[in-house]
Scaffold this motif. Structure first.
Motif, PDB file in Angstrom:
ATOM      1  N   PRO A 268       0.827  -1.205   0.000  1.00 33.52           N
ATOM      2  CA  PRO A 268       0.000   0.000   0.000  1.00 33.52           C
ATOM      3  C   PRO A 268       0.867   1.263   0.000  1.00 33.52           C
ATOM      4  CG  PRO A 268      -0.642  -1.523   1.743  1.00 33.52           C
ATOM      5  CD  PRO A 268       0.689  -1.967   1.243  1.00 33.52           C
ATOM      6  N   GLU A 269       0.456   2.232  -0.796  1.00 27.19           N
ATOM      7  CA  GLU A 269       1.093   3.544  -0.803  1.00 27.19           C
ATOM      8  C   GLU A 269       0.026   4.597  -0.551  1.00 27.19           C
ATOM      9  OE1 GLU A 269       4.012   4.403  -3.838  1.00 27.19           O
ATOM     10  OE2 GLU A 269       3.977   2.310  -4.470  1.00 27.19           O
ATOM     11  N   ALA A 270       0.383   5.618   0.206  1.00 31.57           N
ATOM     12  CA  ALA A 270      -0.586   6.624   0.627  1.00 31.57           C
ATOM     13  C   ALA A 270      -1.034   7.502  -0.534  1.00 31.57           C
ATOM     14  CB  ALA A 270       0.018   7.492   1.725  1.00 31.57           C
ATOM     15  N   LEU A 271      -2.329   7.787  -0.589  1.00 31.67           N
ATOM     16  CA  LEU A 271      -2.880   8.688  -1.580  1.00 31.67           C
ATOM     17  C   LEU A 271      -3.424   9.954  -0.942  1.00 31.67           C
ATOM     18  CD1 LEU A 271      -3.740   8.663  -4.772  1.00 31.67           C
ATOM     19  CD2 LEU A 271      -6.029   8.481  -3.775  1.00 31.67           C
ATOM     20  N   ALA A 272      -4.211   9.799   0.120  1.00 29.65           N
ATOM     21  CA  ALA A 272      -4.815  10.957   0.797  1.00 29.65           C
ATOM     22  C   ALA A 272      -4.977  10.626   2.269  1.00 29.65           C
ATOM     23  CB  ALA A 272      -6.164  11.300   0.177  1.00 29.65           C
ATOM     24  N   LYS A 273      -4.908  11.657   3.112  1.00 20.73           N
ATOM     25  CA  LYS A 273      -4.871  11.445   4.549  1.00 20.73           C
ATOM     26  C   LYS A 273      -5.975  12.217   5.263  1.00 20.73           C
ATOM     27  CE  LYS A 273      -1.743  12.004   8.509  1.00 20.73           C
ATOM     28  NZ  LYS A 273      -0.427  12.501   8.954  1.00 20.73           N
ATOM     29  N   VAL A 274      -6.643  11.557   6.204  1.00 20.05           N
ATOM     30  CA  VAL A 274      -7.578  12.237   7.094  1.00 20.05           C
ATOM     31  C   VAL A 274      -6.812  13.258   7.925  1.00 20.05           C
ATOM     32  CG1 VAL A 274      -8.993  11.915   9.171  1.00 20.05           C
ATOM     33  CG2 VAL A 274      -9.264  10.369   7.225  1.00 20.05           C
ATOM     34  N   GLY A 275      -7.404  14.446   8.081  1.00 18.70           N
ATOM     35  CA  GLY A 275      -6.790  15.464   8.913  1.00 18.70           C
ATOM     36  C   GLY A 275      -5.855  16.373   8.162  1.00 18.70           C
ATOM     37  N   ALA A 276      -5.402  15.970   6.979  1.00 15.97           N
ATOM     38  CA  ALA A 276      -4.598  16.848   6.137  1.00 15.97           C
ATOM     39  C   ALA A 276      -5.530  17.609   5.207  1.00 15.97           C
ATOM     40  CB  ALA A 276      -3.572  16.034   5.350  1.00 15.97           C
ATOM     41  N   ARG A 277      -4.969  18.444   4.356  1.00 16.47           N
ATOM     42  CA  ARG A 277      -5.814  19.235   3.468  1.00 16.47           C
ATOM     43  C   ARG A 277      -6.193  18.426   2.231  1.00 16.47           C
ATOM     44  NH1 ARG A 277      -6.437  24.142   5.324  1.00 16.47           N
ATOM     45  NH2 ARG A 277      -7.487  24.731   3.382  1.00 16.47           N
ATOM     46  N   ASP A 278      -6.818  17.281   2.492  1.00 16.68           N
ATOM     47  CA  ASP A 278      -7.282  16.410   1.427  1.00 16.68           C
ATOM     48  C   ASP A 278      -8.804  16.287   1.419  1.00 16.68           C
ATOM     49  OD1 ASP A 278      -4.828  15.765   0.233  1.00 16.68           O
ATOM     50  OD2 ASP A 278      -4.406  14.267   1.750  1.00 16.68           O
ATOM     51  N   GLY A 279      -9.472  17.091   2.243  1.00 11.32           N
ATOM     52  CA  GLY A 279     -10.929  17.090   2.216  1.00 11.32           C
ATOM     53  C   GLY A 279     -11.576  15.882   2.835  1.00 11.32           C
ATOM     54  N   LEU A 280     -10.864  15.164   3.713  1.00 15.76           N
ATOM     55  CA  LEU A 280     -11.389  13.949   4.312  1.00 15.76           C
ATOM     56  C   LEU A 280     -11.552  14.116   5.810  1.00 15.76           C
ATOM     57  CD1 LEU A 280      -9.195  11.298   2.453  1.00 15.76           C
ATOM     58  CD2 LEU A 280     -11.590  11.868   1.982  1.00 15.76           C
ATOM     59  N   VAL A 281     -12.758  13.849   6.288  1.00 19.67           N
ATOM     60  CA  VAL A 281     -13.049  13.856   7.720  1.00 19.67           C
ATOM     61  C   VAL A 281     -13.521  12.450   8.080  1.00 19.67           C
ATOM     62  CG1 VAL A 281     -14.414  14.889   9.570  1.00 19.67           C
ATOM     63  CG2 VAL A 281     -13.686  16.301   7.621  1.00 19.67           C
ATOM     64  N   ASP A 282     -12.856  11.797   9.034  1.00 21.69           N
ATOM     65  CA  ASP A 282     -13.205  10.410   9.331  1.00 21.69           C
ATOM     66  C   ASP A 282     -14.660  10.296   9.817  1.00 21.69           C
ATOM     67  OD1 ASP A 282     -12.694  11.705  11.754  1.00 21.69           O
ATOM     68  OD2 ASP A 282     -11.708   9.972  12.643  1.00 21.69           O
ATOM     69  N   ASP A 283     -15.288   9.184   9.432  1.00 23.14           N
ATOM     70  CA  ASP A 283     -14.732   8.041   8.737  1.00 23.14           C
ATOM     71  C   ASP A 283     -14.676   8.280   7.218  1.00 23.14           C
ATOM     72  OD1 ASP A 283     -14.645   6.729  11.177  1.00 23.14           O
ATOM     73  OD2 ASP A 283     -16.373   5.479  10.779  1.00 23.14           O
ATOM     74  N   VAL A 284     -13.609   7.715   6.608  1.00 27.98           N
ATOM     75  CA  VAL A 284     -13.584   7.622   5.145  1.00 27.98           C
ATOM     76  C   VAL A 284     -14.291   6.324   4.794  1.00 27.98           C
ATOM     77  CG1 VAL A 284     -12.172   7.644   3.077  1.00 27.98           C
ATOM     78  CG2 VAL A 284     -11.372   8.811   5.137  1.00 27.98           C
ATOM     79  N   GLU A 285     -15.377   6.425   4.051  1.00 25.22           N
ATOM     80  CA  GLU A 285     -16.215   5.246   3.804  1.00 25.22           C
ATOM     81  C   GLU A 285     -16.106   4.781   2.349  1.00 25.22           C
ATOM     82  OE1 GLU A 285     -18.068   3.279   5.766  1.00 25.22           O
ATOM     83  OE2 GLU A 285     -17.628   4.303   7.639  1.00 25.22           O
ATOM     84  N   GLY A 286     -17.184   4.924   1.568  1.00 22.67           N
ATOM     85  CA  GLY A 286     -17.198   4.384   0.215  1.00 22.67           C
ATOM     86  C   GLY A 286     -16.222   5.073  -0.719  1.00 22.67           C
ATOM     87  N   LEU A 287     -15.740   4.318  -1.705  1.00 28.01           N
ATOM     88  CA  LEU A 287     -14.902   4.835  -2.776  1.00 28.01           C
ATOM     89  C   LEU A 287     -15.550   4.497  -4.115  1.00 28.01           C
ATOM     90  CD1 LEU A 287     -11.293   3.773  -1.672  1.00 28.01           C
ATOM     91  CD2 LEU A 287     -12.407   5.979  -1.304  1.00 28.01           C
ATOM     92  N   ALA A 288     -15.400   5.392  -5.090  1.00 22.16           N
ATOM     93  CA  ALA A 288     -15.906   5.162  -6.439  1.00 22.16           C
ATOM     94  C   ALA A 288     -14.933   5.766  -7.422  1.00 22.16           C
ATOM     95  CB  ALA A 288     -17.301   5.767  -6.611  1.00 22.16           C
ATOM     96  N   LEU A 289     -14.874   5.205  -8.623  1.00 21.59           N
ATOM     97  CA  LEU A 289     -13.929   5.653  -9.632  1.00 21.59           C
ATOM     98  C   LEU A 289     -14.649   5.991 -10.925  1.00 21.59           C
ATOM     99  CD1 LEU A 289     -10.392   4.364 -10.092  1.00 21.59           C
ATOM    100  CD2 LEU A 289     -11.766   4.678 -12.137  1.00 21.59           C
ATOM    101  N   ALA A 290     -14.432   7.209 -11.409  1.00 18.84           N
ATOM    102  CA  ALA A 290     -15.033   7.673 -12.659  1.00 18.84           C
ATOM    103  C   ALA A 290     -13.942   7.783 -13.710  1.00 18.84           C
ATOM    104  CB  ALA A 290     -15.698   9.039 -12.455  1.00 18.84           C
ATOM    105  N   ARG A 291     -14.045   6.980 -14.759  1.00 16.49           N
ATOM    106  CA  ARG A 291     -13.066   7.039 -15.849  1.00 16.49           C
ATOM    107  C   ARG A 291     -13.821   7.198 -17.162  1.00 16.49           C
ATOM    108  NH1 ARG A 291      -7.872   6.175 -17.012  1.00 16.49           N
ATOM    109  NH2 ARG A 291      -7.332   5.494 -14.900  1.00 16.49           N
ATOM    110  N   GLY A 292     -13.501   8.255 -17.898  1.00 18.83           N
ATOM    111  CA  GLY A 292     -14.173   8.539 -19.150  1.00 18.83           C
ATOM    112  C   GLY A 292     -13.454   7.938 -20.344  1.00 18.83           C
ATOM    113  N   GLU A 293     -14.138   7.957 -21.496  1.00 17.03           N
ATOM    114  CA  GLU A 293     -13.536   7.439 -22.720  1.00 17.03           C
ATOM    115  C   GLU A 293     -12.334   8.263 -23.147  1.00 17.03           C
ATOM    116  OE1 GLU A 293     -16.579   7.176 -25.640  1.00 17.03           O
ATOM    117  OE2 GLU A 293     -17.606   5.490 -24.664  1.00 17.03           O
ATOM    118  N   ASP A 294     -12.243   9.514 -22.657  1.00 13.71           N
ATOM    119  CA  ASP A 294     -11.103  10.362 -22.977  1.00 13.71           C
ATOM    120  C   ASP A 294      -9.885  10.056 -22.101  1.00 13.71           C
ATOM    121  OD1 ASP A 294     -11.983  11.336 -20.559  1.00 13.71           O
ATOM    122  OD2 ASP A 294     -12.368  13.382 -21.253  1.00 13.71           O
ATOM    123  N   GLY A 295     -10.018   9.087 -21.208  1.00 12.27           N
ATOM    124  CA  GLY A 295      -8.903   8.697 -20.353  1.00 12.27           C
ATOM    125  C   GLY A 295      -8.828   9.447 -19.045  1.00 12.27           C
ATOM    126  N   LYS A 296      -9.603  10.528 -18.891  1.00  5.46           N
ATOM    127  CA  LYS A 296      -9.580  11.270 -17.631  1.00  5.46           C
ATOM    128  C   LYS A 296     -10.282  10.466 -16.550  1.00  5.46           C
ATOM    129  CE  LYS A 296      -9.392  15.789 -19.879  1.00  5.46           C
ATOM    130  NZ  LYS A 296     -10.075  17.075 -20.115  1.00  5.46           N
TER     131      LYS A 296
END
Length: 368
Positions: A252-280
């Motif tokens: 595992p490598e860190a991506l985002a942290k609770v308590g830092a300026r990553d917009g996360l306030v515990d609990d961090v719950e569901g995750l979802a991934l949006a990938r478009g045909e343009d690759g973004k």
């Protein structure tokens, strides 16, 4: 790569059962815990909602999944768990198409798979908490024409030598070996993520344990990016990890942290991934502690903004557990994609799931 979390040890185990040395991420010296930072969040209204789940006066609705009907986008289907009772199938109008009384199913995912016959089918799988000592995967076929589920039973996948663990989070990814339908990832409450290969034989689906990776504390939400073969995992009180599935050793490598300026306030719950045909691509996380959703640009994990579901006639969401997103045409209300979130307080009714147009989220956050 984001900076690794400090003072957290990670234990990685391979399918052979050999225990690798603990990996200390970041500096050895401890640092003071950063205070929670509540960054601003734009408001985006829901465009639809499902009927409430059947379990009332309880925390019951949990995790959604989305199937897009390419031939008739408005006839797409969405699924949601009632973690006290089973699994629902809904139309985009929010009406119930089917309910499988399968017991304590927590998180759900689905994939279109190619069978040995050459036919394609939609495989639905969920973490089954019916036996808290033995994690299992509940399996179904989804009949996309009728919206009905066909129960395939449950599969145990851990060897007898594994310690007792409770299945909690769940997600599926692309196959990584010959003859596989998919890889399944069951997240245990203790932070262990067990990977299994799903195969088909004589019309039956089998789950065979392959390897595992562990974080230090309770985790649940996960999602797979098939384009990069990356697992993203939410450790509830800590943050978000990324794991390269193509590597010989899962680290595992860190991506985002609770308590830092990553917009996360515990609990961090569901995750979802949006990938478009343009690759973004973007990773969305449920920041349950302040009823918001944080968005990160992939693959670098740069914070891109936050939103809340609020306003409009349907009301907002709060204390969200599971989320899901799928891009593409879903009909007139959702022409660019669909985001779905569990609503932890749908009073005076039981909990349900809210549906939001991805175009509205993208415009509100000015995502390029």
């Amino acid at each position: 790569m984001r900076t690794s979390f400090t003072t957290l040890s990670m234990i990685v185990k391979q399918g052979s059962g050999a225990l690798l040395p603990a990996l200390l991420l970041g500096a050895c010296a401890t640092t003071p815990e950063e205070p929670a930072v509540r960054l601003p969040a734009v408001e985006v209204p829901a465009s639809g909602e499902t009927k409430p789940v059947g379990t009332v006066n309880d925390d019951a609705a949990d995790d959604p999944a989305i199937w897009r009907n390419r031939g008739d986008p408005a006839a797409s289907l969405v699924l949601g768990t009632d973690k006290k009772a089973g699994l629902y199938v809904y139309g985009l109008d929010g009406e119930v198409r089917d309910f499988a009384a399968a017991g304590r199913l927590n998180n759900v995912d689905l994939r279109e798979v190619t069978l040995a016959s050459g036919q394609t089918a939609v495989l639905v799988a969920a973490s089954d908490r019916g036996d808290e000592a033995e994690p299992r995967i509940a399996l179904f076929w989804l009949d996309t024409a009728t919206g009905k589920l066909r129960d395939l039973g449950t599969q145990s996948f851990l060897a007898s030598g594994h310690r007792a663990m409770e299945a909690y989070g769940f997600c599926m990814g692309a196959p990584l070996g010959e003859g596989e339908l998919a890889r399944a990832y069951v997240v245990m409450k203790d932070g262990t993520v067990a990977e299994s290969a799903l195969t088909e034989a004589d019309g039956r689906i089998r789950a065979a344990f392959t390897r595992e990776v562990k974080v230090a504390t309770q985790a649940e939400g996960c999602v797979i990016d098939d384009a990069t073969h990356t697992l993203y995992l939410a450790e509830e009180d800590v943050g978000i990890w990324q794991v390269a599935l193509g590597a010989a050793t899962l680290v595992p490598e860190a991506l985002a942290k609770v308590g830092a300026r990553d917009g996360l306030v515990d609990d961090v719950e569901g995750l979802a991934l949006a990938r478009g045909e343009d690759g973004k691509a973007w990773l969305i996380a449920s920041s349950q502690g302040d009823s918001a959703y944080a968005v990160f640009t992939l693959p670098d994990g740069v914070y891109a903004g936050r939103f809340r579901i609020n306003g409009g006639e349907l009301g907002g969401t709060s204390e969200t557990d599971g989320i899901e997103v799928a891009l593409g045409d879903f009909g007139p209300k959702y022409p660019g994609g669909l985001f779905m979130a569990q609503d932890g307080d749908n009073a005076p009714h039981a909990q349900n799931f809210k549906l939001v147009a991805w175009d509205a989220i993208r415009a509100a956050l000015k995502l390029d």
